[in-house]
Design an enzyme around this catalytic site. Structure first.
Site, PDB file in Angstrom:
ATOM      1  CB  ALA A 149      29.344   0.339  46.139  1.00  0.00           C
ATOM      2  CE  LYS A 196      37.986  -5.649  55.089  1.00  0.00           C
ATOM      3  NZ  LYS A 196      39.408  -5.664  54.717  1.00  0.00           N
ATOM      4  CB  VAL A 197      33.966  -8.331  47.715  1.00  0.00           C
ATOM      5  CG1 VAL A 197      32.784  -8.632  46.795  1.00  0.00           C
ATOM      6  CG2 VAL A 197      33.904  -6.880  48.190  1.00  0.00           C
ATOM      7  CD  GLU A 248      33.186   1.294  35.025  1.00  0.00           C
ATOM      8  OE1 GLU A 248      33.014   2.185  35.878  1.00  0.00           O
ATOM      9  OE2 GLU A 248      33.281   0.093  35.328  1.00  0.00           O
ATOM     10  NE  ARG A 291      38.513  -0.771  40.588  1.00  0.00           N
ATOM     11  CZ  ARG A 291      37.498  -0.672  41.429  1.00  0.00           C
ATOM     12  NH1 ARG A 291      36.370  -1.331  41.188  1.00  0.00           N
ATOM     13  NH2 ARG A 291      37.581   0.063  42.511  1.00  0.00           N
ATOM     14  CG  HIS A 297      31.033   0.641  38.737  1.00  0.00           C
ATOM     15  ND1 HIS A 297      32.297   0.978  38.295  1.00  0.00           N
ATOM     16  CD2 HIS A 297      31.204   0.144  39.996  1.00  0.00           C
ATOM     17  CE1 HIS A 297      33.184   0.701  39.242  1.00  0.00           C
ATOM     18  NE2 HIS A 297      32.545   0.188  40.273  1.00  0.00           N
ATOM     19  CG  LEU A 298      24.023  -0.674  39.086  1.00  0.00           C
ATOM     20  CD1 LEU A 298      22.702  -1.351  38.756  1.00  0.00           C
ATOM     21  CD2 LEU A 298      23.815   0.779  39.451  1.00  0.00           C
TER      22      LEU A 298
END
Length: 593
Positions: free
Chosen positions: A332, A200-201, A310, A281, A329-330
């Site tokens: 979303a 999807k992404v 992280e 990831r 980790h932005l």
């Protein structure tokens, strides 16, 4: 963890045995299995006296929390240590996490069977032990669609920011410098972008990159070629993708196969000066190898939103590298995506707790919604036939082989029986053990207990409007508590149909009956003579036992007959003994649904 295995399903020797008019013994006893293997049923709705409890272990959008609060008691406890999570989990029916909480086997063990569903608010589920979840019958759901656009947009933002040195130039200006010559960038138009992972992404990144004038290729062993062609993307091999690309954008999940897939060996195959974006990831890149590739000039720049650890350590060579653009980790992290993910995961968790199979389940076979709707009346039938069949097995017998027959006017490819098989397994196992079975763990549980279930399709002539005409369950190589349940083939046999949406028992052994599968059932074999229905009915009436259905099946007049009686509650021992004392009654058995 040591696995509990058994050569077969054993029927407790203390189980009720009522053949040949023997008096009623003690109620059906349960042989418990180890507590660590308990799981809870959620795929068939059950009434709950109290609201379920949902533990939200990481921040969730307000809209999602409101949905949860309408249905459950919600405990928002963030930043739990592993020990605190294990302590809390035994009081929770559902757990919602993001990427920062590890849901390990220890968590499922500590839940002591109460945890029904784990919701991952996002796409990846690498922080959840799926094997343990399946073993313990816990459904795992994610939210794969709500943050798709946000992640793709962040990938494109990093791509452009890296190409034009936005972050480095910003820091330089704010420090009082004006270094226009140092931060000369590269153009995107005409360059080749390799999208590694065309889900999807990845697909959305490819669409946007095409709009920027880039030539886009992609690698994904599972991507359909027609979807790639539709947006002008060429699917290529892994080696071709990394060796021809000017930019590489990573969108693959973290699995054993993709862990550190970008390493010294793969960096050596890349075009000198390649630029890498990762919003997937952190573990898919060997970070030490990336530092070496940056220092050697193989990789000109990297833009990273995710990391193996992280947050990364403050002295990380990768983070401090001048050619690396880093964000925390932005992917979303837009207001719209956060609310969307919160709503999507809340709906999936609430649906699972209500007994619905979520469309985003990741550790259960995908049963389409239309199939679930159509088979719903037969789900109850399947479970109850399994319950009846196993209760007819004599104490001490081992259930090893079960044959299920589905009769239908449809072709074999038009009937998905996975859910029905799971419910039959549930019916077979639950009455004689303390384990609970659902679609997630049914096959695992059956295999663990040495239970072999075979399926057969009987194709009937007629209209395929109804998915099934009848379901038949046979247990081979066992003795029966009710001898008349043994068919001519020598197996315990029960058969049922759905009538007006209600499951009915229509055959026991070789005897045709017709009784609704509700409450409890008494089966009696008697000499076929007048007045038998009245005599049995009188006994039940005197003992205040309400009869819901009664049906008599016989082979020939004045020979033997089987009476099937549906009662609202299971009669006590004294009542059953009175039935057994009726002279024409040859054997009887009471079965609880």
């Amino acid at each position: 963890m040591a696995m509990h295995t058994a050569p077969s399903l054993r029927i407790p020797s203390s189980s009720l045995s009522l053949s040949s008019k023997l008096p009623l013994s003690s109620p059906l006893s349960l042989r418990p299995f180890p507590r660590r293997h308990r799981s809870l049923v959620f795929l068939v709705s059950a009434s709950l006296d109290a609201k379920p409890t949902v533990l939200v272990a990481e921040k969730l959008g307000e809209a999602g929390l409101n949905l949860l609060k309408d249905f459950a008691n919600v405990d928002c406890s963030y930043n739990l240590t592993p020990e605190e999570l294990r302590t809390k989990i035994s009081l929770c029916d559902a757990l919602i996490v993001r990427s920062g909480t590890k849901v390990s086997r220890d968590v499922f063990e500590s839940s002591e069977g109460r945890l029904k569903v784990v919701g991952r608010a996002g796409v990846g589920i690498d922080n959840v032990d799926l094997a343990a979840a399946t073993e313990f019958g816990c459904l795992v759901v994610n939210a794969p669609t709500a943050n798709t656009v946000a992640a793709a947009e962040h990938g494109i933002a990093l791509l452009a920011a890296m190409a034009r040195n936005v972050a480095q130039a910003d820091a330089s200006v704010k420090s009082g410098k004006w270094q226009r010559n140092k931060y000369v960038g590269v153009s995107l138009v005409g360059k080749t972008l390799a999208v590694m992972g065309f889900g999807k992404v990845g697909t959305e990144v490819a669409r946007r990159a095409k709009g920027l004038g880039m030539h886009v290729i992609a690698h994904d062993p599972y991507a359909p070629a027609d979807r790639a062609r539709a947006i002008g993307v060429e699917l290529v091999s892994f080696d071709e993708a990394i060796s021809t690309a000017d930019f590489i954008s990573l969108h693959m999940p973290l699995t054993p196969a993709t862990s550190k897939v970008l390493n010294d060996e793969t960096f050596a195959k890349m075009k000198k000066g390649v630029r890498i974006v990762n919003v997937a990831r952190g573990g898919v890149i060997d970070e030490d190898a990336l530092v070496r590739a940056l220092d050697a000039g193989i990789v000109a720049q990297a833009a990273l939103d995710v990391f193996a650890e992280e947050p990364p350590s403050k002295d990380s060579k990768l983070i401090l590298h001048e050619q690396v653009t880093a964000t925390p980790h932005l992917g979303a992290s837009t207001k719209e995506a956060q609310e969307g993910v919160a709503i999507e995961i809340a709906e999936a968790v609430v649906g699972a707790l209500r007994g619905e199979l979520a469309a985003t389940a990741v550790n259960a076979p995908m049963v389409p919604a239309e199939v679930l709707t159509e088979l719903k009346p037969f789900v109850d039938l399947a479970e109850k036939l399994g319950r009846l069949a196993v209760q007819l097995v004599a104490g001490g017998s081992g259930v090893k082989t079960v044959k299920v027959t589905y009769a239908s006017s449809r072709g074999p490819d038009d009937l998905d029986t996975r859910l029905l098989r799971a419910m039959i397994t549930k019916g077979l196992i639950e009455p004689i053990s303390s384990v609970f079975v659902n679609l997630v763990n049914a096959d695992f549980t059956a295999k663990q207990r040495g239970l072999r279930i075979t399926e057969e399709r009987v194709i009937l002539d007629g209209s395929p409007e109804n998915p099934l005409e009848y379901v038949q369950v046979k247990i081979a190589n066992v003795e029966s508590r009710f001898a008349s349940a043994i068919s001519d083939s020598g197996e315990i046999t029960v058969e049922g149909r759905v009538k007006d949406g209600i499951p009915h028992l229509t055959k026991v052994g070789s005897f045709e009956v017709d009784v609704s599968l509700e409450g409890s059932i008494i089966l009696c074999r008697q000499v076929d003579q007048p007045g038998m229905i009245g005599k049995v009915g009188s006994v039940l009436g005197q003992e205040n036992v309400n009869v819901s259905f009664m049906s008599v099946g016989r082979i020939a007049p004045r020979k033997h007959a089987v009476m099937a009686i549906g009662v609202d509650e299971q009669p006590n021992k004294e009542t059953l003994k009175k039935i057994g004392d009726i002279p024409a009654i040859e054997e009887f058995v009471s079965l609880k649904l």
